[in-house]
Design a protein around this motif. Structure first.
Motif, PDB file in Angstrom:
ATOM      1  N   TRP A   1      -5.312   6.745   9.187  1.00  0.00           N
ATOM      2  CA  TRP A   1      -5.395   5.300   9.001  1.00  0.00           C
ATOM      3  C   TRP A   1      -5.396   4.883   7.533  1.00  0.00           C
ATOM      4  O   TRP A   1      -4.983   3.788   7.195  1.00  0.00           O
ATOM      5  N   LEU A   2      -5.883   5.741   6.644  1.00  0.00           N
ATOM      6  CA  LEU A   2      -6.028   5.364   5.244  1.00  0.00           C
ATOM      7  C   LEU A   2      -4.791   5.645   4.421  1.00  0.00           C
ATOM      8  O   LEU A   2      -4.781   5.407   3.218  1.00  0.00           O
ATOM      9  N   SER A   3      -3.720   6.136   5.028  1.00  0.00           N
ATOM     10  CA  SER A   3      -2.579   6.610   4.243  1.00  0.00           C
ATOM     11  C   SER A   3      -1.726   5.471   3.691  1.00  0.00           C
ATOM     12  O   SER A   3      -1.041   5.654   2.685  1.00  0.00           O
ATOM     13  N   ARG A   4      -1.733   4.295   4.299  1.00  0.00           N
ATOM     14  CA  ARG A   4      -0.871   3.206   3.821  1.00  0.00           C
ATOM     15  C   ARG A   4      -1.167   2.846   2.371  1.00  0.00           C
ATOM     16  O   ARG A   4      -0.250   2.658   1.556  1.00  0.00           O
ATOM     17  N   ASP A   5      -2.437   2.736   2.059  1.00  0.00           N
ATOM     18  CA  ASP A   5      -2.850   2.401   0.695  1.00  0.00           C
ATOM     19  C   ASP A   5      -2.337   3.441  -0.298  1.00  0.00           C
ATOM     20  O   ASP A   5      -1.757   3.097  -1.342  1.00  0.00           O
TER      21      ASP A   5
ATOM     22  N   PHE B   1      -4.027  -3.384   1.242  1.00  0.00           N
ATOM     23  CA  PHE B   1      -4.300  -2.100   1.883  1.00  0.00           C
ATOM     24  C   PHE B   1      -5.517  -1.430   1.257  1.00  0.00           C
ATOM     25  O   PHE B   1      -6.309  -0.775   1.948  1.00  0.00           O
ATOM     26  N   ALA B   2      -5.677  -1.567  -0.056  1.00  0.00           N
ATOM     27  CA  ALA B   2      -6.839  -0.988  -0.723  1.00  0.00           C
ATOM     28  C   ALA B   2      -8.132  -1.631  -0.224  1.00  0.00           C
ATOM     29  O   ALA B   2      -9.144  -0.948  -0.007  1.00  0.00           O
ATOM     30  N   GLU B   3      -8.107  -2.956  -0.028  1.00  0.00           N
ATOM     31  CA  GLU B   3      -9.295  -3.652   0.486  1.00  0.00           C
ATOM     32  C   GLU B   3      -9.599  -3.217   1.912  1.00  0.00           C
ATOM     33  O   GLU B   3     -10.763  -3.011   2.281  1.00  0.00           O
ATOM     34  N   LEU B   4      -8.566  -3.087   2.728  1.00  0.00           N
ATOM     35  CA  LEU B   4      -8.769  -2.641   4.112  1.00  0.00           C
ATOM     36  C   LEU B   4      -9.333  -1.234   4.156  1.00  0.00           C
ATOM     37  O   LEU B   4     -10.213  -0.923   4.962  1.00  0.00           O
ATOM     38  N   ASN B   5      -8.837  -0.364   3.287  1.00  0.00           N
ATOM     39  CA  ASN B   5      -9.342   1.003   3.248  1.00  0.00           C
ATOM     40  C   ASN B   5     -10.787   1.059   2.771  1.00  0.00           C
ATOM     41  O   ASN B   5     -11.583   1.866   3.253  1.00  0.00           O
ATOM     42  N   SER B   6     -11.121   0.189   1.823  1.00  0.00           N
ATOM     43  CA  SER B   6     -12.503   0.148   1.340  1.00  0.00           C
ATOM     44  C   SER B   6     -13.462  -0.196   2.477  1.00  0.00           C
ATOM     45  O   SER B   6     -14.516   0.428   2.629  1.00  0.00           O
TER      46      SER B   6
ATOM     47  N   ALA C   1       6.847  -7.938  -5.938  1.00  0.00           N
ATOM     48  CA  ALA C   1       5.618  -8.732  -5.822  1.00  0.00           C
ATOM     49  C   ALA C   1       4.973  -8.528  -4.454  1.00  0.00           C
ATOM     50  O   ALA C   1       3.746  -8.387  -4.345  1.00  0.00           O
ATOM     51  N   ARG C   2       5.783  -8.516  -3.416  1.00  0.00           N
ATOM     52  CA  ARG C   2       5.252  -8.259  -2.066  1.00  0.00           C
ATOM     53  C   ARG C   2       4.663  -6.844  -1.988  1.00  0.00           C
ATOM     54  O   ARG C   2       3.623  -6.625  -1.349  1.00  0.00           O
ATOM     55  N   LEU C   3       5.326  -5.886  -2.642  1.00  0.00           N
ATOM     56  CA  LEU C   3       4.828  -4.508  -2.651  1.00  0.00           C
ATOM     57  C   LEU C   3       3.467  -4.429  -3.337  1.00  0.00           C
ATOM     58  O   LEU C   3       2.560  -3.740  -2.854  1.00  0.00           O
ATOM     59  N   CYS C   4       3.301  -5.145  -4.445  1.00  0.00           N
ATOM     60  CA  CYS C   4       2.015  -5.159  -5.153  1.00  0.00           C
ATOM     61  C   CYS C   4       0.921  -5.781  -4.296  1.00  0.00           C
ATOM     62  O   CYS C   4      -0.223  -5.313  -4.272  1.00  0.00           O
ATOM     63  N   TYR C   5       1.278  -6.851  -3.579  1.00  0.00           N
ATOM     64  CA  TYR C   5       0.290  -7.471  -2.685  1.00  0.00           C
ATOM     65  C   TYR C   5      -0.135  -6.488  -1.595  1.00  0.00           C
ATOM     66  O   TYR C   5      -1.330  -6.375  -1.284  1.00  0.00           O
ATOM     67  N   LEU C   6       0.821  -5.772  -1.025  1.00  0.00           N
ATOM     68  CA  LEU C   6       0.488  -4.790   0.016  1.00  0.00           C
ATOM     69  C   LEU C   6      -0.439  -3.716  -0.525  1.00  0.00           C
ATOM     70  O   LEU C   6      -1.373  -3.279   0.167  1.00  0.00           O
ATOM     71  N   ALA C   7      -0.194  -3.271  -1.760  1.00  0.00           N
ATOM     72  CA  ALA C   7      -1.065  -2.263  -2.355  1.00  0.00           C
ATOM     73  C   ALA C   7      -2.497  -2.772  -2.453  1.00  0.00           C
ATOM     74  O   ALA C   7      -3.461  -2.037  -2.155  1.00  0.00           O
ATOM     75  N   ASP C   8      -2.664  -4.026  -2.850  1.00  0.00           N
ATOM     76  CA  ASP C   8      -4.012  -4.591  -3.001  1.00  0.00           C
ATOM     77  C   ASP C   8      -4.702  -4.806  -1.661  1.00  0.00           C
ATOM     78  O   ASP C   8      -5.874  -4.455  -1.497  1.00  0.00           O
TER      79      ASP C   8
ATOM     80  N   GLY D   1      -3.700 -21.458  -5.656  1.00  0.00           N
ATOM     81  CA  GLY D   1      -2.818 -20.691  -6.525  1.00  0.00           C
ATOM     82  C   GLY D   1      -3.502 -19.591  -7.297  1.00  0.00           C
ATOM     83  O   GLY D   1      -2.948 -19.077  -8.286  1.00  0.00           O
ATOM     84  N   VAL D   2      -4.702 -19.178  -6.878  1.00  0.00           N
ATOM     85  CA  VAL D   2      -5.460 -18.127  -7.562  1.00  0.00           C
ATOM     86  C   VAL D   2      -5.190 -16.787  -6.891  1.00  0.00           C
ATOM     87  O   VAL D   2      -5.349 -16.653  -5.668  1.00  0.00           O
ATOM     88  N   ILE D   3      -4.774 -15.773  -7.699  1.00  0.00           N
ATOM     89  CA  ILE D   3      -4.486 -14.439  -7.146  1.00  0.00           C
ATOM     90  C   ILE D   3      -5.287 -13.360  -7.850  1.00  0.00           C
ATOM     91  O   ILE D   3      -4.963 -12.171  -7.757  1.00  0.00           O
ATOM     92  N   ALA D   4      -6.346 -13.745  -8.576  1.00  0.00           N
ATOM     93  CA  ALA D   4      -7.142 -12.772  -9.327  1.00  0.00           C
ATOM     94  C   ALA D   4      -7.784 -11.728  -8.420  1.00  0.00           C
ATOM     95  O   ALA D   4      -8.122 -10.631  -8.866  1.00  0.00           O
ATOM     96  N   GLN D   5      -7.948 -12.061  -7.133  1.00  0.00           N
ATOM     97  CA  GLN D   5      -8.551 -11.113  -6.201  1.00  0.00           C
ATOM     98  C   GLN D   5      -7.621  -9.956  -5.852  1.00  0.00           C
ATOM     99  O   GLN D   5      -8.046  -8.989  -5.227  1.00  0.00           O
ATOM    100  N   PHE D   6      -6.353 -10.067  -6.263  1.00  0.00           N
ATOM    101  CA  PHE D   6      -5.373  -9.002  -6.026  1.00  0.00           C
ATOM    102  C   PHE D   6      -4.900  -8.469  -7.386  1.00  0.00           C
ATOM    103  O   PHE D   6      -3.913  -8.952  -7.946  1.00  0.00           O
ATOM    104  N   PRO D   7      -5.604  -7.495  -7.950  1.00  0.00           N
ATOM    105  CA  PRO D   7      -5.359  -7.074  -9.340  1.00  0.00           C
ATOM    106  C   PRO D   7      -3.965  -6.522  -9.608  1.00  0.00           C
ATOM    107  O   PRO D   7      -3.383  -6.799 -10.656  1.00  0.00           O
ATOM    108  N   THR D   8      -3.407  -5.755  -8.693  1.00  0.00           N
ATOM    109  CA  THR D   8      -2.070  -5.189  -8.906  1.00  0.00           C
ATOM    110  C   THR D   8      -1.026  -6.293  -8.958  1.00  0.00           C
ATOM    111  O   THR D   8      -0.146  -6.305  -9.830  1.00  0.00           O
TER     112      THR D   8
END
Length: 442
Positions: A190-194, A238-243, A229-236, A279-286
């Protein structure tokens, strides 16, 4: 399997666990079962147990057995029942069982749940919280799903042939990359997507160079700002979901911890949705870093993907509520175990608990301090006066509540220490250990 048990001697862990269950001062115990196939396509049933031993809650590996033919609820129940009979364990001692959501496990008649409750109707069976969390986080809408599928195709293209893997590895070395290999994604892990998406982002320059050398049409993806940009959002995300997934795992994690983790994630989703509307995206660092690096396209990039991100977060919230419909209600119902004196009377259904709480309030007047949110340094209240003078100690509490008492009075002849979150729980557990242990076993 518990970390202190090696694979070669898991039989010893099972033997010790069975003996400790029988010797436990608290007769109840909880179980967790999972059926899965290994790389040899053999169906294996794994079981874990949580029980009380020497006034401590322990978790141990309980059983491991093969399902030789079918994996129906009856097959699973027969293996567990045979294990119980062989080792002298009683179904009436089983309090809670956690399983995955498959019909073979959760079926009310021919499933494992129905068969166990036919033997002991008092057994509570629920769908594993970790499994539900994983299912609830799988949904991906439209373009985000296409981006993730592109990533998997790119990874498979590079890793599917040994020669491609070797060439890509040497290319990464020449470009001075920190890593030289990509990671496979599997639904079982389950954690592999991130990990997969983050590795692609880290090696995107090397991947683009390799794909251009091979003449792959996927090379153009790495020049598409919206796709990146979509790829960077997915990385962020997925990282939150894995956490959150990792917080649900680990030894001694109780249902209280799990409920709070889920409730916290739902609260974060609502916060992120409100931020995206502004318009705030600071919660998604990547993603935030990528937008900064492409500041000349910031307006158009955010305008394009903002709605997609917002729709995805709203879909996640809906999906999580589908798998955790009772989340808010059950989390609130468990507050008494953590903060027993801050819970309204109507939330506690045991009259004995109410009498105990009222008794403590009348004798110590500490409840008023807690409910009025008086900050006590390091959670310790030092009251001046003789231990035998109850009136003096009560007066100290009242003065402290009013904010006029010096908590560190040097002339104190006696120190009454009330670590508020701890003393309240201790007072309750002193008479009702069984009920609280029952919750911690879940």
């Amino acid at each position: 399997m518990p970390h202190h048990c090696r694979e070669s001697d898991y039989a010893l862990c099972i033997r010790d666990g069975k003996q400790e269950i029988k010797e436990s001062s608290y007769s109840k115990f909880s179980l967790q079962f999972d059926e899965s196939c290994d790389i040899a396509h053999c169906a294996v049933l794994l079981g874990f147990v949580r029980y009380v031993h020497q006034d401590r809650i322990k978790e141990e590996f309980l059983l491991c057995d093969n399902l030789l033919t079918t994996t129906k609820g009856e097959d699973v129940f027969n293996i567990i029942n045979s294990f119980f009979t062989k080792n002298g364990l009683d179904w009436n001692s089983v309090q809670q069982v956690s399983v995955d959501g498959a019909p073979a496990m959760m079926g009310g008649h021919r499933g494992l749940r129905g068969l166990m409750q036919a033997v002991n109707p008092e057994i509570s069976v629920d769908h594993c919280i970790i499994h539900r969390y994983s299912l609830g986080s799988k949904s991906l809408p439209g373009n985000l799903k296409l981006v993730f599928e592109d990533v998997l195709k790119i990874v498979n293209f590079i890793k599917s042939r040994d020669v491609n893997s070797r060439i890509f590895k040497e290319l990464c070395k020449e470009m001075g990359e920190q890593y030289q290999v990509l990671l496979y994604h599997t639904d079982v892990r389950w954690l592999s997507r991130d990990k997969v998406v983050h590795r692609v982002i880290e090696l995107r320059k090397a991947i683009q160079e390799f794909l251009e050398q091979k003449g792959s049409p996927f090379a153009t993806k790495f020049t598409d700002k919206e796709w990146l940009a979509r790829l960077c959002y997915l990385a962020d995300i997925f990282a939150e979901l894995n956490s959150g997934n990792l917080q649900l795992q680990g030894r001694n994690t109780t249902v209280i911890d799990a409920r709070h983790t889920v409730a916290a994630f739902l609260a974060k989703l609502r916060l992120w949705i409100r931020r995206l509307e502004k318009g705030v995206i600071a919660q998604f660092p990547t993603l935030d870093q990528f937008i900064e690096e492409n500041s000349h396209d910031t307006g158009s990039l955010l305008q394009t993907i903002n709605k997609e991100m917002s729709d995805h977060l709203k879909g996640l919230e809906t999906s999580m509520h589908h798998y955790f419909p009772e989340s808010d209600q059950e989390t609130a119902s468990l507050q008494w175990i953590i903060h027993p004196f801050s819970v309204p009377d109507e939330a506690i259904h045991d009259d004995d608990f109410l009498r105990l709480a009222n008794s403590v309030q009348e004798s110590l007047d500490v409840v008023g301090i807690i409910l009025n949110n008086v900050s006590v340094r390091e959670g310790v209240l030092n009251c001046a006066g003789d231990e035998n003078k109850k009136e003096d100690s009560l007066e100290c509490c009242k003065r402290c509540q009013a904010g006029t008492f010096n908590h560190e009075a040097k002339n104190s002849s006696t120190s009454f220490k009330y670590a508020t979150p701890t003393i309240s729980l201790m007072l309750l557990t002193s008479l009702y250990t069984g009920d609280i242990v029952a919750l911690l076993l879940i």
